[in-house]
Scaffold this motif. Structure first.
Motif, mmCIF file in Angstrom:
data_model
loop_
_atom_site.group_PDB
_atom_site.id
_atom_site.type_symbol
_atom_site.label_atom_id
_atom_site.label_comp_id
_atom_site.label_asym_id
_atom_site.label_seq_id
_atom_site.Cartn_x
_atom_site.Cartn_y
_atom_site.Cartn_z
ATOM 1 N N ALA A 38 43.503 42.825 60.261
ATOM 2 C CA ALA A 38 43.688 42.381 61.640
ATOM 3 C C ALA A 38 43.900 43.598 62.523
ATOM 4 N N VAL A 39 43.157 43.674 63.611
ATOM 5 C CA VAL A 39 43.304 44.763 64.575
ATOM 6 C C VAL A 39 43.846 44.174 65.870
ATOM 7 N N PHE A 40 45.048 44.570 66.228
ATOM 8 C CA PHE A 40 45.652 44.111 67.472
ATOM 9 C C PHE A 40 45.317 45.107 68.575
ATOM 10 N N GLY A 41 44.602 44.626 69.589
ATOM 11 C CA GLY A 41 44.168 45.477 70.689
ATOM 12 C C GLY A 41 42.720 45.885 70.527
ATOM 13 N N CYS A 42 41.862 45.460 71.471
ATOM 14 C CA CYS A 42 40.430 45.738 71.379
ATOM 15 C C CYS A 42 39.951 46.658 72.489
ATOM 16 N N GLY A 43 40.813 47.593 72.889
ATOM 17 C CA GLY A 43 40.376 48.661 73.773
ATOM 18 C C GLY A 43 39.531 49.642 72.983
ATOM 19 N N VAL A 109 47.707 48.863 70.058
ATOM 20 C CA VAL A 109 48.198 48.484 71.380
ATOM 21 C C VAL A 109 49.316 49.412 71.843
ATOM 22 N N GLY A 110 50.404 49.425 71.066
ATOM 23 C CA GLY A 110 51.541 50.233 71.443
ATOM 24 C C GLY A 110 52.423 49.580 72.488
ATOM 25 N N VAL A 111 53.129 50.410 73.229
ATOM 26 C CA VAL A 111 54.161 49.953 74.156
ATOM 27 C C VAL A 111 53.598 49.212 75.367
ATOM 28 N N ASP A 112 52.294 49.278 75.566
ATOM 29 C CA ASP A 112 51.680 48.564 76.694
ATOM 30 C C ASP A 112 51.323 47.126 76.352
ATOM 31 N N ALA A 113 51.855 46.603 75.252
ATOM 32 C CA ALA A 113 51.544 45.240 74.833
ATOM 33 C C ALA A 113 51.960 44.223 75.901
ATOM 34 N N LEU A 160 53.960 44.742 67.598
ATOM 35 C CA LEU A 160 54.685 45.011 66.355
ATOM 36 C C LEU A 160 55.145 43.712 65.700
ATOM 37 N N GLN A 161 55.692 42.805 66.503
ATOM 38 C CA GLN A 161 56.138 41.522 65.963
ATOM 39 C C GLN A 161 54.983 40.762 65.329
ATOM 40 N N TRP A 162 53.916 40.621 66.103
ATOM 41 C CA TRP A 162 52.766 39.886 65.583
ATOM 42 C C TRP A 162 52.203 40.540 64.330
ATOM 43 N N GLY A 163 52.154 41.863 64.332
ATOM 44 C CA GLY A 163 51.588 42.569 63.192
ATOM 45 C C GLY A 163 52.365 42.313 61.916
ATOM 46 N N ILE A 176 48.954 52.963 65.400
ATOM 47 C CA ILE A 176 48.378 54.075 66.153
ATOM 48 C C ILE A 176 48.537 53.865 67.656
ATOM 49 N N GLY A 177 49.034 52.676 68.052
ATOM 50 C CA GLY A 177 49.406 52.472 69.443
ATOM 51 C C GLY A 177 50.613 53.346 69.765
ATOM 52 N N VAL A 178 50.702 53.833 70.981
ATOM 53 C CA VAL A 178 51.742 54.809 71.339
ATOM 54 C C VAL A 178 53.066 54.126 71.675
ATOM 55 N N TYR A 179 54.148 54.644 71.097
ATOM 56 C CA TYR A 179 55.511 54.217 71.410
ATOM 57 C C TYR A 179 56.345 55.450 71.740
ATOM 58 N N PRO A 180 57.115 55.419 72.830
ATOM 59 C CA PRO A 180 57.946 56.574 73.172
ATOM 60 C C PRO A 180 59.156 56.669 72.253
ATOM 61 N N PRO A 181 59.794 57.829 72.186
ATOM 62 C CA PRO A 181 60.943 58.006 71.290
ATOM 63 C C PRO A 181 62.092 57.034 71.547
#
Length: 259
Positions: A38-43, A109-113, A160-163, A176-181
Motif C-alpha cells: 500500500a502506498v499512501f500519497g500519490c504525489g 505523505v508525511g506531515v502534510d497529511a 502514519l495511523q492508517w499505515g 519517506i514522507g517528511v516529518y520534522p524533529p
C-alpha cells in the motif's frame, strides 16, 4: 554523474530526487516477489514508489489519495486505487486482502497529511480532531501565511495511523514522507503488538543514482511519465503556487531555462 547519451535531460532531472526517493522507499519496505503493497500519497514521490514497488516484484499495489488526477496516474501504473474521501482506506485494504492487511506500506505523505472530509473515514477523523489540532500546533505553529497558500496538512499523523493499521502482522512500514524533529506522535503500541518492522529516513540520492540511470538507459522504466507540466523558469512562483494548491494536472513540474 556523467549521463549516457541515451538519457535525455527530462529523464535525468527525475533521477536527481523524485525517482531515487520513491525507490529508496520501496527498498526500505523490503518488498519481495508477490508482496502486497500500500502506498499512501500519490504525489510524484508516491508515483515513483508505485513504479519501484512493481520493479521489486509486488503482486499488488494499492494506492491511497483523494485527488482524481493522482489516482488516475496511479491506476495507469497498474495500482488499485482508494479515494479516502469515498471509502475508509484501512477497512478497504483489509477487505481487499482477505482480512489480513498488506505486507508492506510506504508512507509518501508525511506531515502534510490530510484527513477525510467525506465518507466513512470522516467520522473517525472527527473523533480525533483534538489530536490533529494539537499536532498542527506543534509542527506548524505559523499557519496560512498567505491566505490559501502554503497551508499545512490538517492531520499530520493520519498517514502514519492508517499505515500501521493497514499492515498485516510482521509487515514492514517504510516512511519517506517528511516529518520534522518536533513531530512526536506515533501509534507505537499498535506497531509493537503487530511485530512491525519500521524503516525511514531521507534518501541518500547519490547511492541510487548510477543504478537508476542504468534502468532508465535500458528502458526498464521511464520516470518522465510522472512529469505533467513544463513551465518557463520565469513562471517559477506561479508554478509553485499551482502545485501547492494541488490544481488538477500539477503532479510534477519541470521549469525550463531560457535558451
Amino acid at each position: 554523474m556523467k549521463l549516457p547519451e541515451e538519457v535525455p535531460d527530462e529523464q535525468a532531472i527525475m533521477i536527481s530526487d523524485i525517482f531515487p526517493t520513491g525507490h529508496f522507499g520501496a527498498e526500505a519496505a523490503e518488498i519481495k516477489e508477490g508482496d502486497t503493497v500500500a502506498v499512501f500519497g500519490c504525489g510524484p514521490v508516491g508515483q515513483a514508489a508505485i513504479a519501484s514497488a512493481k520493479l521489486f516484484g509486488a503482486s499488488r499495489v494499492i494506492a491511497i489519495d483523494r485527488l482524481p488526477d493522482r489516482l488516475d496516474m496511479a491506476r495507469r501504473q497498474g495500482a488499485e486505487c482508494i479515494n479516502f474521501d469515498e471509502e475508509d482506506p484501512v477497512e478497504t485494504i483489509v477487505k481487499l486482502t482477505g482480512g489480513i492487511g498488506v505486507d508492506r506500506v510506504i508512507d509518501a505523505v508525511g506531515v502534510d497529511a490530510q484527513h477525510a472530509d467525506h465518507g466513512p473515514a470522516a467520522e473517525k477523523a472527527e473523533e480525533q480532531s483534538e489530536t490533529f489540532e494539537k499536532q498542527i500546533g506543534t509542527v506548524a505553529p505559523e499557519q496560512n501565511p498567505q491566505g490559501d497558500l502554503w497551508v499545512p496538512g490538517d492531520a499530520p499523523g493520519q498517514a502514519l495511523q492508517w499505515g500501521v493499521q493497514a499492515l498485516a502482522k510482521a509487515g514492514t512500514l517504510s516512511i519517506i514522507g517528511v516529518y520534522p524533529p518536533n513531530m512526536t506522535d506515533f501509534p507505537i503500541g499498535q506497531a509493537m503488538n503487530k511485530n512491525l518492522t519500521m524503516k525511514m529516513g531521507n534518501c541518500p540520492h547519490r547511492k541510487y543514482g548510477p543504478y537508476l540511470v542504468e534502468l532508465v538507459r535500458t528502458g526498464a522504466i521511464d520516470p518522465v511519465k510522472i512529469l505533467t507540466q513544463m513551465e518557463p523558469m520565469t513562471d517559477a512562483i506561479s508554478a509553485y503556487e499551482a502545485f501547492d494548491k494541488r490544481e488538477p494536472g500539477w503532479i510534477k513540474v519541470e521549469l525550463e531555462a531560457a535558451d
